[in-house]
Design a protein around this motif. Structure first.
Motif, PDB file in Angstrom:
ATOM      1  N   CYS A  77       0.152  -5.383  -1.719  1.00 19.41           N
ATOM      2  CA  CYS A  77      -1.399  -4.685  -1.128  1.00 19.41           C
ATOM      3  C   CYS A  77      -0.521  -4.658  -0.699  1.00 19.41           C
ATOM      4  CB  CYS A  77      -2.052  -6.283  -0.774  1.00 19.41           C
ATOM      5  SG  CYS A  77      -3.199  -5.288  -0.125  1.00 19.41           S
ATOM      6  N   ARG A  78      -0.249  -4.752   0.826  1.00 20.21           N
ATOM      7  CA  ARG A  78       0.919  -4.448   1.975  1.00 20.21           C
ATOM      8  C   ARG A  78       1.445  -3.546   1.991  1.00 20.21           C
ATOM      9  NH1 ARG A  78       3.386  -8.892   4.412  1.00 20.21           N
ATOM     10  NH2 ARG A  78       1.256  -9.437   5.443  1.00 20.21           N
ATOM     11  N   ASN A  79       2.225  -3.318   0.442  1.00 25.93           N
ATOM     12  CA  ASN A  79       3.557  -1.881   0.511  1.00 25.93           C
ATOM     13  C   ASN A  79       1.958  -0.826   0.065  1.00 25.93           C
ATOM     14  OD1 ASN A  79       5.617  -3.562   0.800  1.00 25.93           O
ATOM     15  ND2 ASN A  79       5.727  -3.599  -0.690  1.00 25.93           N
ATOM     16  N   ILE A  80       1.244  -1.441  -0.575  1.00 22.50           N
ATOM     17  CA  ILE A  80       0.400   0.079  -0.941  1.00 22.50           C
ATOM     18  C   ILE A  80      -0.570   0.742   0.210  1.00 22.50           C
ATOM     19  CG2 ILE A  80      -2.442   0.290  -2.092  1.00 22.50           C
ATOM     20  CD1 ILE A  80      -0.516  -1.764  -4.341  1.00 22.50           C
ATOM     21  N   ILE A  81      -0.993  -0.399   1.045  1.00 21.26           N
ATOM     22  CA  ILE A  81      -1.048   0.498   2.552  1.00 21.26           C
ATOM     23  C   ILE A  81      -0.591   0.893   3.034  1.00 21.26           C
ATOM     24  CG2 ILE A  81      -2.097  -0.156   4.325  1.00 21.26           C
ATOM     25  CD1 ILE A  81      -3.749  -2.768   2.712  1.00 21.26           C
TER      26      ILE A  81
END
Length: 105
Positions: A77-81
């Motif tokens: 999720c952090r990488n997506i953001i």
């Protein structure tokens, strides 16, 4: 009314009666009680109301938020953001977890 654009229906959340979304925190748009139109690639997925706004920093992203909102782990999720907002300094910029409840038909 605020338009909430989506490029992807993460976790199929837009098909639910209530869903969350993680956004760059905007004090002028992210206010409890404001009406929204969730729009996926130009198509409305429904109207609703912001029921809750929880500001947080990316470093505070946790398993509960990441899986509920996207269906992915904290790291994913952090990488997506970070991919969605490559120029944002998340040490200074807050995100907001919005809880949207869609109108009943």
């Amino acid at each position: 009314m605020v338009i909430l654009p989506f490029s992807y229906n993460w976790n199929n959340k837009l098909d639910c009666t209530a869903f969350t979304t993680i956004r760059i925190f905007n004090t002028e748009k992210h206010i409890e009680g404001i009406r929204v139109n969730a729009v996926l690639k130009g198509q409305s997925k429904g109207f609703g109301t912001i029921m809750s706004v929880k500001p947080f920093y990316l470093a505070q992203l946790n398993t509960f938020i990441s899986y509920l909102d996207t269906g992915y782990s904290v790291e994913e999720c952090r990488n997506i953001i970070l991919k969605m907002y490559p120029k944002v300094d998340f040490a200074k910029q807050q995100l907001a977890l919005l809880l949207i409840v869609k109108d009943k038909l």
